[in-house]
Design a protein around this motif. Structure first.
Motif, PDB file in Angstrom:
ATOM      1  N   SER A  39      -2.122 -18.455 -12.403  1.00  0.00           N
ATOM      2  CA  SER A  39      -2.383 -17.396 -13.382  1.00  0.00           C
ATOM      3  C   SER A  39      -1.496 -17.543 -14.618  1.00  0.00           C
ATOM      4  O   SER A  39      -0.483 -18.253 -14.594  1.00  0.00           O
ATOM      5  CB  SER A  39      -2.118 -16.029 -12.742  1.00  0.00           C
ATOM      6  N   ARG A  40      -1.862 -16.841 -15.662  1.00  0.00           N
ATOM      7  CA  ARG A  40      -1.037 -16.821 -16.885  1.00  0.00           C
ATOM      8  C   ARG A  40       0.359 -16.274 -16.580  1.00  0.00           C
ATOM      9  O   ARG A  40       1.349 -16.762 -17.126  1.00  0.00           O
ATOM     10  CB  ARG A  40      -1.721 -15.989 -17.964  1.00  0.00           C
ATOM     11  N   LYS A  41       0.425 -15.286 -15.731  1.00  0.00           N
ATOM     12  CA  LYS A  41       1.732 -14.710 -15.351  1.00  0.00           C
ATOM     13  C   LYS A  41       2.593 -15.769 -14.648  1.00  0.00           C
ATOM     14  O   LYS A  41       3.781 -15.898 -14.939  1.00  0.00           O
ATOM     15  CB  LYS A  41       1.532 -13.497 -14.443  1.00  0.00           C
ATOM     16  N   ASP A  44       3.846 -18.173 -17.217  1.00  0.00           N
ATOM     17  CA  ASP A  44       4.982 -17.574 -17.938  1.00  0.00           C
ATOM     18  C   ASP A  44       6.262 -17.687 -17.113  1.00  0.00           C
ATOM     19  O   ASP A  44       7.336 -17.986 -17.653  1.00  0.00           O
ATOM     20  CB  ASP A  44       4.692 -16.111 -18.281  1.00  0.00           C
ATOM     21  N   TRP A  56       0.027 -26.242 -25.325  1.00  0.00           N
ATOM     22  CA  TRP A  56      -1.231 -25.558 -25.057  1.00  0.00           C
ATOM     23  C   TRP A  56      -2.074 -26.301 -24.028  1.00  0.00           C
ATOM     24  O   TRP A  56      -2.672 -25.676 -23.145  1.00  0.00           O
ATOM     25  CB  TRP A  56      -2.016 -25.354 -26.353  1.00  0.00           C
ATOM     26  N   ARG A  59      -0.718 -25.702 -20.530  1.00  0.00           N
ATOM     27  CA  ARG A  59      -1.052 -24.341 -20.079  1.00  0.00           C
ATOM     28  C   ARG A  59      -2.510 -24.303 -19.602  1.00  0.00           C
ATOM     29  O   ARG A  59      -2.814 -23.733 -18.553  1.00  0.00           O
ATOM     30  CB  ARG A  59      -0.828 -23.323 -21.195  1.00  0.00           C
ATOM     31  N   GLU A  60      -3.399 -24.923 -20.385  1.00  0.00           N
ATOM     32  CA  GLU A  60      -4.813 -24.965 -19.996  1.00  0.00           C
ATOM     33  C   GLU A  60      -4.977 -25.699 -18.668  1.00  0.00           C
ATOM     34  O   GLU A  60      -5.710 -25.260 -17.776  1.00  0.00           O
ATOM     35  CB  GLU A  60      -5.649 -25.648 -21.086  1.00  0.00           C
ATOM     36  N   LEU A  63      -3.955 -23.576 -15.698  1.00  0.00           N
ATOM     37  CA  LEU A  63      -4.943 -22.537 -15.390  1.00  0.00           C
ATOM     38  C   LEU A  63      -6.111 -23.089 -14.575  1.00  0.00           C
ATOM     39  O   LEU A  63      -6.719 -22.382 -13.772  1.00  0.00           O
ATOM     40  CB  LEU A  63      -5.499 -21.919 -16.681  1.00  0.00           C
TER      41      LEU A  63
END
Length: 176
Positions: A39-41, A44, A56, A59-60, A63
């Motif tokens: 997850s994004r959380k 982070d 970026w 991150r992608e 996910l």
């Protein structure tokens, strides 16, 4: 090509893979799939653990791809070694200790890493960190989150393996 497209095409390729008994080194096994991303959380939280913001593309990737659901296999063509299984796709925070050797090698041989990155046109004064991603491949993290070169690190033998993460993923999982 997006990371979702790379995932889709790679999994199609993995369905058709046939193990070779004349191949030295590790191979992806038939019907391997990528595990679910995080997850994004959780991303982070990983950024806090690493101490810098991720590119970026990474991150992608996080996910969409969590790793591989089946370890790579090594079959010695000479029959002298037992069959071995290894999971080369680092998953964090689980693999912080497992991948530490790569960061140690980069720190020890930083001159060589910076030299090859400079020759490839990257401004090494803007590096904020390194993230081991797969076996001895390492994502170089810059202040500019649109940059995502991948280097190959084997002690002091360091090369720019691909100029960005998507090129690397296509090469690693689609082209060989």
């Amino acid at each position: 090509m997006t990371i979702k497209e790379i995932k889709y095409k790679a999994e199609k390729k993995f369905q058709k893979i046939q193990l070779r008994d004349d191949c030295y080194g590790f191979q992806i096994q038939p019907n391997t799939k990528f595990t679910k991303g995080i997850s994004r959380k959780e991303i982070d939280q990983l950024q806090v653990l690493f101490g810098f913001d991720f590119p970026w593309d990474y991150r992608e990737m996080l996910l969409i791809l969590g790793g591989l659901d089946t370890p790579e296999i090594s079959i010695d063509p000479d029959g002298e070694e037992e069959i071995r299984f290894v999971d080369f796709f680092y998953q964090y925070p689980r693999d912080i200790e497992k991948s530490k050797w790569l960061i140690e090698d980069i720190n020890k041989f930083r001159f060589y890493a910076e030299e090859v990155l400079t020759e490839a046109g990257f401004d090494v004064s803007k590096i904020v960190g390194y993230i081991p991603i797969y076996n001895h491949r390492v994502l170089v993290v810059f202040e500019n989150k649109y940059l995502s070169p991948v280097i190959s690190v084997m002690g002091g033998d360091i090369i720019v393996f691909r100029n960005n993460l998507k090129e690397y993923l296509k090469y690693e999982f689609l082209n060989h």
